[in-house]
Write a protein that holds these residues in place. Structure first.
Motif, short mmCIF file in Angstrom:
data_model
loop_
_atom_site.label_atom_id
_atom_site.label_comp_id
_atom_site.label_asym_id
_atom_site.label_seq_id
_atom_site.Cartn_x
_atom_site.Cartn_y
_atom_site.Cartn_z
N LYS A 1 6.86 2.41 6.12
CA LYS A 1 6.80 2.00 4.71
C LYS A 1 5.54 2.56 4.06
CE LYS A 1 7.64 -2.36 4.22
NZ LYS A 1 7.50 -3.84 4.06
N MET A 2 4.40 2.46 4.78
CA MET A 2 3.14 2.95 4.23
C MET A 2 3.16 4.47 4.08
SD MET A 2 0.18 1.65 3.25
CE MET A 2 -0.03 2.77 1.91
N THR A 3 3.71 5.17 5.06
CA THR A 3 3.79 6.64 4.97
C THR A 3 4.55 7.05 3.71
OG1 THR A 3 3.65 6.90 7.38
CG2 THR A 3 4.60 8.73 6.15
N ALA B 1 4.46 -4.12 -1.46
CA ALA B 1 5.11 -3.79 -0.19
C ALA B 1 4.59 -4.65 0.96
CB ALA B 1 4.92 -2.31 0.14
N PHE B 2 3.31 -5.01 0.91
CA PHE B 2 2.71 -5.76 2.02
C PHE B 2 2.30 -7.18 1.66
CE2 PHE B 2 2.31 -1.25 2.94
CZ PHE B 2 3.05 -1.22 4.11
N PRO C 1 1.51 8.74 11.58
CA PRO C 1 0.46 7.94 12.22
C PRO C 1 1.05 6.68 12.83
CG PRO C 1 0.25 7.86 9.83
CD PRO C 1 1.32 8.85 10.13
N SER C 2 0.43 6.19 13.88
CA SER C 2 0.87 4.98 14.55
C SER C 2 0.32 3.72 13.90
CB SER C 2 0.45 5.01 16.02
OG SER C 2 1.03 6.11 16.67
N ALA C 3 -0.66 3.87 13.02
CA ALA C 3 -1.28 2.70 12.39
C ALA C 3 -1.91 3.10 11.06
CB ALA C 3 -2.34 2.12 13.31
N TYR C 4 -2.13 2.08 10.27
CA TYR C 4 -2.87 2.23 9.01
C TYR C 4 -3.82 1.04 8.88
CZ TYR C 4 0.36 5.75 7.08
OH TYR C 4 1.09 6.89 6.83
N ILE C 5 -4.92 1.29 8.18
CA ILE C 5 -5.79 0.21 7.72
C ILE C 5 -5.93 0.39 6.22
CG2 ILE C 5 -8.12 -0.77 7.78
CD1 ILE C 5 -8.35 0.20 10.69
N ILE C 6 -5.57 -0.65 5.48
CA ILE C 6 -5.73 -0.62 4.03
C ILE C 6 -7.04 -1.33 3.72
CG2 ILE C 6 -4.72 -1.19 1.80
CD1 ILE C 6 -2.01 -1.59 3.30
#
Length: 192
Positions: free
Chosen positions: A58-60, A137-138, A82-87
């Motif tokens: 979703k973030m991508t 979204a989050f 990527p396997s992860a995101y930090i917002i």
């Protein structure tokens, strides 16, 4: 040597999706940023951690990557997200908008990316996103404003730092998809 760690902390845009990044790893990276300086020690930043496939996809979809070359190549490539995101977010209940906020965001982002590099990971700082869409979204609260997105994963591409020639600092990819990042020579950036 610290300089080597900085050198390894490049902007990567293609990742080995088989390397899972745990919530504990992400929390450890944020913990490093927690100890970094903060303007007037207000500590206005909050961090949303994403490492579930549904959330990372979703973030991508909500981010734009590598504006200088995005018309030439799809980044990140399919199957190499990527396997992860930090917002990194601003909590307006702690402090309303301030000129120092972006400094704090930069300090936190660089600290997190260096911690990720030390762990053998890499990533990309992404400013190309719609904050309102990310909030929705989050499910972020009204007082939480997304400021910067960090993509994190195990890089599976080659990034080479080169010396800029004639002031040309535009990054580019060659025919083998190797990413080049020209940097201004040291004698050009130190004022005399």
């Amino acid at each position: 040597m610290f300089k080597n760690l900085v050198y390894e902390s490049r902007s990567y845009r293609s990742f080995d999706e088989s390397r899972i990044i745990t919530s504990e790893e992400l929390a450890e990276f944020v913990d490093c940023a927690r100890y970094a300086p903060s303007s007037v020690n207000k500590q206005v930043l909050k961090f949303k951690l994403l490492n579930q496939k549904e959330d990372t996809e979703k973030m991508t979809a909500l981010t734009g990557w590598a504006g200088l070359i995005s018309s030439q190549v799809k980044l990140p490539p399919d199957g190499h997200h990527p396997s992860a995101y930090i917002i990194i977010c601003h909590d307006t209940e702690i402090a309303p908008e301030s000129p120092a906020l972006l400094k704090d965001v930069g300090i936190a982002a660089q600290t997190i990316m260096l911690a990720a590099a030390e762990a053998g990971l890499g990533g990309c700082m992404i400013g190309c996103f719609n904050a309102a869409q990310v909030k929705e979204a989050f499910g972020l609260a009204e007082n939480i404003i997304p400021e910067l997105v960090l993509a994190i994963g195990k890089p599976d591409e080659t990034v080479i730092v080169t010396e800029a020639q004639n002031g040309n600092v535009a990054y580019y990819r060659d025919k083998n998809n190797v990413h080049y990042v020209p940097k201004r020579p040291l004698d050009e950036i130190i004022l005399k």
